[in-house]
Design an enzyme around this catalytic site. Sequence first.
Site, PDB file in Angstrom:
ATOM      1  N   GLN A 133       0.826  -1.212   0.000  1.00  0.00           N
ATOM      2  CA  GLN A 133       0.000   0.000   0.000  1.00  0.00           C
ATOM      3  C   GLN A 133       0.861   1.262   0.000  1.00  0.00           C
ATOM      4  O   GLN A 133       1.579   1.518   0.971  1.00  0.00           O
ATOM      5  CB  GLN A 133      -0.884   0.000   1.254  1.00  0.00           C
ATOM      6  CG  GLN A 133      -1.790   1.208   1.382  1.00  0.00           C
ATOM      7  CD  GLN A 133      -2.554   1.219   2.707  1.00  0.00           C
ATOM      8  OE1 GLN A 133      -2.111   0.607   3.675  1.00  0.00           O
ATOM      9  NE2 GLN A 133      -3.677   1.899   2.752  1.00  0.00           N
ATOM     10  N   GLY A 134       0.756   2.048  -1.046  1.00  0.00           N
ATOM     11  CA  GLY A 134       1.540   3.279  -1.141  1.00  0.00           C
ATOM     12  C   GLY A 134       0.678   4.505  -0.903  1.00  0.00           C
ATOM     13  O   GLY A 134       0.369   5.258  -1.841  1.00  0.00           O
ATOM     14  N   TYR A 135       0.280   4.720   0.342  1.00  0.00           N
ATOM     15  CA  TYR A 135      -0.508   5.900   0.702  1.00  0.00           C
ATOM     16  C   TYR A 135       0.387   6.947   1.387  1.00  0.00           C
ATOM     17  O   TYR A 135       0.561   8.048   0.909  1.00  0.00           O
ATOM     18  CB  TYR A 135      -1.632   5.507   1.675  1.00  0.00           C
ATOM     19  CG  TYR A 135      -2.945   5.092   1.042  1.00  0.00           C
ATOM     20  CD1 TYR A 135      -2.995   4.470  -0.188  1.00  0.00           C
ATOM     21  CD2 TYR A 135      -4.151   5.310   1.707  1.00  0.00           C
ATOM     22  CE1 TYR A 135      -4.204   4.085  -0.744  1.00  0.00           C
ATOM     23  CE2 TYR A 135      -5.362   4.926   1.160  1.00  0.00           C
ATOM     24  CZ  TYR A 135      -5.390   4.312  -0.062  1.00  0.00           C
ATOM     25  OH  TYR A 135      -6.587   3.936  -0.599  1.00  0.00           O
ATOM     26  N   SER A 136       0.954   6.563   2.568  1.00  0.00           N
ATOM     27  CA  SER A 136       1.638   7.545   3.415  1.00  0.00           C
ATOM     28  C   SER A 136       2.935   8.051   2.794  1.00  0.00           C
ATOM     29  O   SER A 136       3.618   7.318   2.067  1.00  0.00           O
ATOM     30  CB  SER A 136       1.968   6.924   4.768  1.00  0.00           C
ATOM     31  OG  SER A 136       0.816   6.387   5.348  1.00  0.00           O
ATOM     32  N   GLU A 151      -9.909  -1.138   5.349  1.00  0.00           N
ATOM     33  CA  GLU A 151      -8.699  -1.327   6.157  1.00  0.00           C
ATOM     34  C   GLU A 151      -9.062  -1.416   7.641  1.00  0.00           C
ATOM     35  O   GLU A 151      -8.463  -2.167   8.393  1.00  0.00           O
ATOM     36  CB  GLU A 151      -7.731  -0.156   5.914  1.00  0.00           C
ATOM     37  CG  GLU A 151      -6.413  -0.310   6.662  1.00  0.00           C
ATOM     38  CD  GLU A 151      -5.363   0.726   6.250  1.00  0.00           C
ATOM     39  OE1 GLU A 151      -5.583   1.479   5.304  1.00  0.00           O
ATOM     40  OE2 GLU A 151      -4.302   0.754   6.906  1.00  0.00           O
ATOM     41  N   SER A 206      -4.592   7.015  12.994  1.00  0.00           N
ATOM     42  CA  SER A 206      -4.203   6.964  14.413  1.00  0.00           C
ATOM     43  C   SER A 206      -5.437   7.087  15.324  1.00  0.00           C
ATOM     44  O   SER A 206      -6.500   7.547  14.896  1.00  0.00           O
ATOM     45  CB  SER A 206      -3.221   8.101  14.730  1.00  0.00           C
ATOM     46  OG  SER A 206      -3.921   9.330  14.780  1.00  0.00           O
ATOM     47  N   ASN A 207      -5.275   6.681  16.582  1.00  0.00           N
ATOM     48  CA  ASN A 207      -6.416   6.731  17.506  1.00  0.00           C
ATOM     49  C   ASN A 207      -6.910   8.160  17.735  1.00  0.00           C
ATOM     50  O   ASN A 207      -8.100   8.382  17.960  1.00  0.00           O
ATOM     51  CB  ASN A 207      -6.047   6.052  18.825  1.00  0.00           C
ATOM     52  CG  ASN A 207      -6.060   4.542  18.678  1.00  0.00           C
ATOM     53  OD1 ASN A 207      -6.168   4.022  17.561  1.00  0.00           O
ATOM     54  ND2 ASN A 207      -5.960   3.827  19.783  1.00  0.00           N
ATOM     55  N   GLU A 208      -5.986   9.134  17.666  1.00  0.00           N
ATOM     56  CA  GLU A 208      -6.427  10.535  17.812  1.00  0.00           C
ATOM     57  C   GLU A 208      -7.354  10.905  16.647  1.00  0.00           C
ATOM     58  O   GLU A 208      -8.374  11.572  16.831  1.00  0.00           O
ATOM     59  CB  GLU A 208      -5.213  11.486  17.845  1.00  0.00           C
ATOM     60  CG  GLU A 208      -4.365  11.417  19.106  1.00  0.00           C
ATOM     61  CD  GLU A 208      -3.462  10.190  19.143  1.00  0.00           C
ATOM     62  OE1 GLU A 208      -3.182   9.609  18.079  1.00  0.00           O
ATOM     63  OE2 GLU A 208      -3.033   9.801  20.256  1.00  0.00           O
TER      64      GLU A 208
HETATM   65  C1  LIG Z   1       3.811  -0.248  11.472  1.00  0.00           C
HETATM   66  C2  LIG Z   1       3.160   0.682  10.498  1.00  0.00           C
HETATM   67  C3  LIG Z   1       2.767   0.212   9.269  1.00  0.00           C
HETATM   68  C4  LIG Z   1       2.217   1.065   8.319  1.00  0.00           C
HETATM   69  N1  LIG Z   1       1.922   0.577   7.072  1.00  0.00           N
HETATM   70  C5  LIG Z   1       1.537   1.426   6.101  1.00  0.00           C
HETATM   71  C6  LIG Z   1       1.391   0.970   4.755  1.00  0.00           C
HETATM   72  O1  LIG Z   1       1.568  -0.213   4.446  1.00  0.00           O
HETATM   73  N2  LIG Z   1       1.073   1.873   3.800  1.00  0.00           N
HETATM   74  C7  LIG Z   1       0.854   3.187   4.084  1.00  0.00           C
HETATM   75  O2  LIG Z   1       0.533   3.933   3.179  1.00  0.00           O
HETATM   76  N3  LIG Z   1       0.975   3.659   5.356  1.00  0.00           N
HETATM   77  C8  LIG Z   1       1.323   2.801   6.363  1.00  0.00           C
HETATM   78  N4  LIG Z   1       1.499   3.265   7.649  1.00  0.00           N
HETATM   79  C9  LIG Z   1       1.369   4.706   7.907  1.00  0.00           C
HETATM   80  C10 LIG Z   1       0.213   5.103   8.797  1.00  0.00           C
HETATM   81  O3  LIG Z   1      -0.993   5.104   8.095  1.00  0.00           O
HETATM   82  C11 LIG Z   1       0.562   6.484   9.371  1.00  0.00           C
HETATM   83  O4  LIG Z   1       1.677   6.297  10.224  1.00  0.00           O
HETATM   84  C12 LIG Z   1      -0.576   7.103  10.124  1.00  0.00           C
HETATM   85  O5  LIG Z   1      -1.614   7.468   9.263  1.00  0.00           O
HETATM   86  C13 LIG Z   1      -0.098   8.355  10.931  1.00  0.00           C
HETATM   87  O6  LIG Z   1       0.599   9.223  10.114  1.00  0.00           O
HETATM   88  P1  LIG Z   1       2.049   9.782  10.506  1.00  0.00           P
HETATM   89  O7  LIG Z   1       2.889   8.612  10.892  1.00  0.00           O
HETATM   90  O8  LIG Z   1       2.511  10.633   9.380  1.00  0.00           O
HETATM   91  O9  LIG Z   1       1.832  10.648  11.808  1.00  0.00           O
HETATM   92  P2  LIG Z   1       1.299  12.141  11.858  1.00  0.00           P
HETATM   93  O10 LIG Z   1       0.122  12.284  10.965  1.00  0.00           O
HETATM   94  O11 LIG Z   1       2.450  13.059  11.663  1.00  0.00           O
HETATM   95  O12 LIG Z   1       0.802  12.230  13.345  1.00  0.00           O
HETATM   96  C14 LIG Z   1       1.707  12.407  14.444  1.00  0.00           C
HETATM   97  C15 LIG Z   1       0.875  12.444  15.725  1.00  0.00           C
HETATM   98  O13 LIG Z   1      -0.028  13.571  15.690  1.00  0.00           O
HETATM   99  C16 LIG Z   1      -1.371  13.157  15.845  1.00  0.00           C
HETATM  100  N5  LIG Z   1      -2.249  13.963  15.002  1.00  0.00           N
HETATM  101  C17 LIG Z   1      -2.074  14.248  13.694  1.00  0.00           C
HETATM  102  N6  LIG Z   1      -3.087  14.994  13.223  1.00  0.00           N
HETATM  103  C18 LIG Z   1      -3.938  15.171  14.264  1.00  0.00           C
HETATM  104  C19 LIG Z   1      -5.193  15.839  14.409  1.00  0.00           C
HETATM  105  N7  LIG Z   1      -5.769  16.472  13.386  1.00  0.00           N
HETATM  106  N8  LIG Z   1      -5.794  15.822  15.626  1.00  0.00           N
HETATM  107  C20 LIG Z   1      -5.224  15.173  16.671  1.00  0.00           C
HETATM  108  N9  LIG Z   1      -4.031  14.517  16.583  1.00  0.00           N
HETATM  109  C21 LIG Z   1      -3.414  14.514  15.400  1.00  0.00           C
HETATM  110  C22 LIG Z   1      -1.380  11.701  15.431  1.00  0.00           C
HETATM  111  O14 LIG Z   1      -2.422  10.984  16.031  1.00  0.00           O
HETATM  112  C23 LIG Z   1      -0.021  11.219  15.904  1.00  0.00           C
HETATM  113  O15 LIG Z   1      -0.079  10.900  17.272  1.00  0.00           O
HETATM  114  C24 LIG Z   1       1.999   2.425   8.630  1.00  0.00           C
HETATM  115  C25 LIG Z   1       2.358   2.899   9.901  1.00  0.00           C
HETATM  116  C26 LIG Z   1       2.938   2.048  10.826  1.00  0.00           C
HETATM  117  C27 LIG Z   1       3.331   2.604  12.166  1.00  0.00           C
END
Ligand SMILES: Cc1cc2nc3c(=O)[nH]c(=O)nc-3n(C[C@H](O)[C@H](O)[C@H](O)COP(=O)(O)OP(=O)(O)OC[C@H]3O[C@@H](n4cnc5c(N)ncnc54)[C@H](O)[C@@H]3O)c2cc1C
Length: 395
Positions: free
Chosen positions: A126-129, A244, A380-382
């Site tokens: 999955q190439g989203y993030s 998902e 994320s849970n937030e």
């Molecule tokens: C083990 C693992 C596997 C993954 N696999 C994939 C994958 O296969 N493909 C893919 O595309 N992605 C994948 N991901 C990415 C995942 O979807 C992102 O890590 C996730 O969406 C959070 O984004 P971020 O890491 O950029 O954190 P950020 O978005 O930078 O967030 C950082 C912190 O700020 C909080 N935050 C951010 N915005 C808000 C808001 N508006 N209100 C309150 N709190 C907020 C978040 O909850 C978090 O605690 C994976 C992540 C992990 C850890």
Amino acid sequence: MDLNFTPEEEAFRQEVRDFFKENLPDDIRDAVRQGGELTKETMERYHAILNKKGWLATTWPKEYGGPGWGPVERHIFDEESCAAYAPRIVPFGLSMLGPVLQKFGSQEQKDYYLPRILNGDDWWCQGYSEPGAGSDLASLKTRAVRDGDEWVINGQKTWTTLGQHADWIFCLVRTDPDVKQQEGISFILVDMSTPGVEVRPIKLIEGGHEVNEVFFTDVRVPYKNLVGEENKGWTIAKYLLTHERTGIAGVGFSMLELEEVKALAKKVIRNGKPLSEDPLFAARVAQAEIDLEAMKLTNLRMLFTAQKNGAPGPETSILKIKGTVINQELKDLGRRALGPNAAPFPKSLAGTNLDVAPDGHANNAARYFNNRKTSIFGGSNEIQRNILTKTMLGL
Ligand SMILES: Cc1cc2nc3c(=O)[nH]c(=O)nc-3n(C[C@H](O)[C@H](O)[C@H](O)COP(=O)(O)OP(=O)(O)OC[C@H]3O[C@@H](n4cnc5c(N)ncnc54)[C@H](O)[C@@H]3O)c2cc1C
């Protein structure tokens, strides 16, 4: 609302239980119990066993080779597969891309890709993030520019789970930078062997290699690899995310882990008596059990809604939050019960009365650290709390 299972559903549960008893190889069961990383070969072998029975693509309708199950059958299957120590099905092709192609793909894409997903010919990731686009996914920057019959892609994805095994990646890319963020995104399929695609491992805190960075440098992809309409990828992205999050609560795994923690607490002697008799530890276990029972009921309510309305409601966000928090608490209790023996080396348990590796306590610290991910990925849970405050509390 009747939350009891019907006789037919109970019969189905028995069928699933028997299936796992007869067909899940011991080495796969043991690998899951040990809690370490599974090899690609193990995951593919497990998929093939399910596919032979017609149970691999649990969310697919019969016309595409799925079992045509409703939410209750899927729930029973999940519970029984966890209880049998079966691996999780790798979701990227089966639970994410499959439903997307069925809804948005061209006939040619359906005919080509769907059977290959079922047969295990293609491993998807999955190439989203991206480094600057996680929670705020719509700000993604990986750029795809049309050049005749091709797309030329430049940019970077990150956290790409199991991308090191993948033959293909489905990507969200920016195809129009001059409109509102959500309106300039497209969903494109990329063959990982295309020149310009580079996968770099990200090493996790417990030493595992589960996620990667994927770089795209002038990657040329046929135009027909676009799924759905150009610049309409955001709708597809959101549709995929609902798939998902389904099943992300992991009720079955937590039920199993609660029993493991209880058994472990009876074996561990702390201050001259079993840890299970320590009031503080016992209270935490009891709270986890109460929360898990409450979540099981919420899960059943969600199944009832999904069965009735055809789709789950915002309860999936409650399940995502509670499911991951409970599971992290159970892993923390297991780690605390083992104390220094929870070090991430299974051999540290050898020769103690806690040498219970076959029952799942080996790799305990590693599993604890690895599991921090569950409250981050899948939204994320937030972010789930934000969804709940908007959709359920109307704030
Ligand atoms: C083990 C693992 C596997 C993954 N696999 C994939 C994958 O296969 N493909 C893919 O595309 N992605 C994948 N991901 C990415 C995942 O979807 C992102 O890590 C996730 O969406 C959070 O984004 P971020 O890491 O950029 O954190 P950020 O978005 O930078 O967030 C950082 C912190 O700020 C909080 N935050 C951010 N915005 C808000 C808001 N508006 N209100 C309150 N709190 C907020 C978040 O909850 C978090 O605690 C994976 C992540 C992990 C850890």
